[in-house]
Design an enzyme around this catalytic site. Structure first.
Site, PDB file in Angstrom:
ATOM      1  N   TRP A 456      -0.005   4.299  -1.856  1.00  0.00           N
ATOM      2  CA  TRP A 456       0.506   5.615  -1.458  1.00  0.00           C
ATOM      3  C   TRP A 456       1.136   6.347  -2.645  1.00  0.00           C
ATOM      4  CZ3 TRP A 456       1.384   0.980   0.999  1.00  0.00           C
ATOM      5  CH2 TRP A 456       0.740   0.792   2.238  1.00  0.00           C
ATOM      6  N   ASP A 457       1.072   5.774  -3.840  1.00  0.00           N
ATOM      7  CA  ASP A 457       1.664   6.346  -5.043  1.00  0.00           C
ATOM      8  C   ASP A 457       3.181   6.452  -4.933  1.00  0.00           C
ATOM      9  OD1 ASP A 457       1.613   7.248  -7.613  1.00  0.00           O
ATOM     10  OD2 ASP A 457       0.998   9.284  -7.148  1.00  0.00           O
ATOM     11  N   PHE A 458       3.801   5.422  -4.379  1.00  0.00           N
ATOM     12  CA  PHE A 458       5.253   5.378  -4.239  1.00  0.00           C
ATOM     13  C   PHE A 458       5.890   4.743  -5.477  1.00  0.00           C
ATOM     14  CE2 PHE A 458       4.916   5.402   0.630  1.00  0.00           C
ATOM     15  CZ  PHE A 458       5.199   6.745   0.695  1.00  0.00           C
TER      16      PHE A 458
END
Length: 790
Positions: A456-458
């Protein structure tokens, strides 16, 4: 007839869309009101007064449905009632042409009713939308119980990116208070002369001695007189424009004093920065001249050892300009400069390595390298080989503990952010995690992961903060870690163990790589900025039509709460998205009151994985590919992900073509948190609507709608929070006790930066970089703006 035709058209759209929404399990309102509008419009075209009555009925039905669904909650009323209300006024005005006798009375009654309705909304919404009273803040104490004096800056100075070595963004100055801040005036301004095409300076300057030190968006170093803003020197390392990644940014510089140098020796005090073209630059703090003893003529080349691999033929090539860059200030621990670098998102699975390196602060010699996939490589890889491809990188600012000899690295994700099957076990261990690295060995001491198998590109974007944390067994040196998921963690600095409860909570499964998804994710029970899960009634817009479209898209997408897995060929909603929670602006800590001040984003992403052939057809090619010019891959976080089976389409913030977001405001907030307990003391929307509106047009409404924000807060002993960050181009002072805005000023450009507070000649100054930001769509600028009391 014209009004009737408009009403019929709206009715057709709402009826058709409403039927589709109903088949998806959504609200039936749009079908019902659509049919009513069709009838009203038809009767108006036929010049029948019944058309007006039917429309009034539709409006009353809309009002009742609105108050049933969202109550008097302010912003959700706008898309539901404003457009229908405007049509009601127009319908009342044309009533005489439908029935001259009845029409005059109906028009008076209609306009009177509309006036009463508008007045009721104007009166009731502020009453029912009042924010709760803040909890009582802890009393300020004379000493700093949550801080170690050894890590605090000298009073009146700002000697590190986060204020001091603890990165608390706190100033012990108290000359400016909530009572006199109204008298704050602009006293000087310095223009750097540097506004690149993809602008976003993001600078937090330093104040040491009598000078201000900083860097421009294209890495020109400068020093200013702290009292007047007069330029003392400027040094241009001549960074080529081709090396600008998604944004030209230099968030800060680092100061180092060589205690072994002879007094007065050149470069005994030096300013160090990382550049967009992957160099470490060291210059003399007094003259701005390069330090000849550092690297080669004052620069160490960090491109050495970096390469990328073409997924088609396996060819290893040099790093393509613009795909790797240093945008954050390095940190120095025990004489070692520790730096990571940005690797452009969404481009290649086998992109440049995210290797972390340490360099001697005097000589620029490589002291260590931490290559996740090659742990035996401690400096340069053998035989001219490169560091491992595509490993997690650290693009933001670290924090160091001089006593423990540790640097705390907020790590990002592996290249190919939204696909995890090709990651090594080591990559999966260290991605989206805080890693404590020993600067003497270059090896990890401990790791704490905030997201498992992140797709999720966290990545961790916030600089961590050092605090002395109270426990049942006394104070423990701790590190405070904010995250993009909204969770905050407090960890023992020596061991990485949480000093509060962290639960592994079951999350949704399946998606494009079902065997890769972790069955649980860590959720902090200390504090979270995340809001409740989205529901259909949270959808927003500027009218019932685009709100209905957002509802349809909500129902069509996959969304099962936080960490909903991406699904091939179907949109998924990530809430919060990668612009959620805390980003590179991080948080501020008042160590005397024991209060955390956190500004945050509250937005979703609307993403979709697309198969490789479809991605190619869409023009999703990686940066540096000749076919990529003007393609969708230019969007931050979106792109080809070559080397994986899928490309990714990212709608950051989930915007409609109108520029309005699909989720309800506020999109940004600011919150005070009790440091000892994690309890929320007050929470406010942050960012006014004065420069925001549909199609990018400003509304000039001085209402705190809560806008997206980038940049951080500063807190002072005087009881004030200073912050810009939002998209309204304002610098604001907030009373820490209540969250009330007690002063603001319009900046010459967007304020996507963190301010500093310092003292010079007995006067307290506030200083902010107004450089604007192309991604935030705020005006470009090049101004450092200073404020002080008369």
């Amino acid at each position: 007839m014209l009004l009737g035709a408009v009403v019929v058209l709206i009715g057709l759209i709402l009826t058709g869309g409403g039927v589709y929404l109903a088949t998806l399990g959504g609200s039936l309102y749009y079908v019902v009101v659509g049919v009513m509008l069709l009838a009203a419009g038809y009767l108006m075209i036929k010049h029948r007064i019944a058309g007006f009555y039917v429309y009034v009925g539709a409006f009353v039905f809309t009002a009742l449905w609105t108050f049933w669904e969202v109550g008097l909650s302010g912003w959700p009323l706008i898309p539901r009632l404003v457009g229908p209300f405007i049509l009601l006024v127009l319908a009342a005005l044309v009533v005489p042409s439908l029935d001259p006798v009845v029409g005059r009375r109906a028009r008076v009654i209609g306009l009177a009713g509309a006036t009463v309705f508008a007045a009721a909304i104007a009166v009731l919404v502020p009453i029912f939308n009042q924010l709760p009273e803040p909890d009582k803040l802890p009393e300020a104490q004379a000493d700093a119980p949550f801080d170690s004096p050894a890590y605090a800056p000298k009073t009146g100075e700002w000697n590190a990116y986060g204020g001091g070595e603890s990165a608390q963004r706190y100033s012990a100055l108290a000359q400016i208070t909530p009572e006199n801040v109204k008298d704050l005036k602009r006293v000087w301004m310095f223009n750097t002369g540097d506004i690149p095409k993809k602008y976003g300076a993001e600078l937090t300057p330093l104040k040491i001695g009598d000078a201000i030190y900083g860097c421009t968006a294209m890495n020109k170093l400068f020093a200013l007189n702290a009292a007047t803003g007069e330029k003392l020197w400027m040094y241009d390392p001549e960074v080529p424009a081709a090396w600008v990644p998604y944004t030209a940014a230099c968030r800060g510089v680092t100061y180092y004093r060589n205690l072994n140098a002879v007094p007065g020796q050149a470069c005994a005090e030096r300013i160090i920065e990382g550049t967009l073209d992957m160099r470490l630059i060291a210059v003399d703090a007094k003259s701005g001249q390069p330090c000849k003893d550092f690297g080669k003529d004052g620069a160490a080349d960090l491109k050495i050892g970096l390469a990328q691999k073409d997924s088609a033929d396996g060819a290893v090539t040099p790093v393509i300009p613009g795909t790797a860059a240093i945008t954050s200030a390095p940190v120095i621990v025990q004489g070692v400069i520790v730096t990571g670098h940005e690797v452009l998102d969404g481009q290649r699975r086998w992109a440049a390595s995210g290797v972390i390196r340490g360099y001697d602060a005097v000589t620029g010699e490589l002291r260590f390298a931490w290559d996740i996939n090659q742990p035996d490589v401690t400096k340069m890889p053998p035989d001219g080989k490169p560091y491992s491809f595509g490993t997690p990188n650290m693009w933001t600012t670290a924090v160091g503990d001089e006593k423990l000899g540790l640097v705390y690295l907020p790590m990002g994700n592996s290249a190919g952010d939204y696909y995890s099957s090709l990651r090594s076990d080591e990559e999966k261990q260290y991605s989206s995690a805080l890693v404590a690295l020993d600067v003497n060995t270059g090896k990890p001491r401990w790791v704490f992961q905030t997201v498992h198998a992140d797709v999720w590109d966290f990545d961790l974007g916030s600089q961590p903060t050092l605090v002395e944390f109270p426990t049942a067994n006394g104070k423990v040196p701790a590190v405070l870690l904010p995250s993009k998921t909204g969770d905050m963690y407090v960890l023992d600095r020596a061991t990485g163990k949480p000093l509060h409860q962290v639960d592994e909570v079951p999350v949704a499964q399946g998606g494009a790589e079902p065997d890769q998804r972790s069955k649980t994710q860590p959720f902090s029970r200390y504090h979270t900025l995340r809001k409740p899960n989205l529901v259909e009634s949270d959808m927003w817009g500027i009218s019932p039509i685009d709100q209905m479209i957002c509802r349809i898209n909500f129902r069509r997408a996959r969304y099962e709460g936080p960490f909903t897995p991406p699904e091939l060929g179907r949109h998924n909603i990530a809430y919060p998205g990668y612009n959620g929670g805390s980003d590179w602006g991080s948080v501020a800590v008042d160590p005397r009151r024991g209060v955390i001040i956190a500004n945050y984003n509250d937005m979703a992403n609307y993403d979709m994985l697309v198969p490789r052939a479809e991605a190619d057809a869409m023009g999703l090619y990686p940066a540096g590919d000749p076919r990529a010019a003007g393609s969708s891959s230019s969007a931050e976080g979106a792109g080809a992900q070559t080397g994986t089976p899928d490309g990714i389409l990212v709608n950051a913030g989930w915007q409609m073509p109108t520029g309005v977001l699909c989720t309800r405001p506020p999109y940004g907030g600011i919150r005070a948190i009790d440091l000892a307990t994690g309890k929320t003391l007050w929470d406010r929307p942050f960012g006014s609507a004065r420069r925001n509106g549909p199609f990018g047009l400003p509304t000039f409404l001085p209402i705190e709608i809560g806008t997206p924000n980038n940049g951080g807060p500063v807190v002072t002993a005087g009881g004030l929070i200073f912050i810009s960050a939002a998209t309204d181009d304002l610098i604001k002072a907030i009373d820490i006790r209540t969250g009330e805005i007690v002063w603001s000023d319009v900046l010459p450009a967007g304020g996507q930066a963190t301010p500093i507070v310092y003292e010079q000649n007995g006067k307290e100054y506030l200083l902010i970089m107004a450089g604007g930001h192309h991604f935030m769509m705020t005006p470009a600028g090049d101004s450092l703006v200073a404020y002080a009391l008369p």
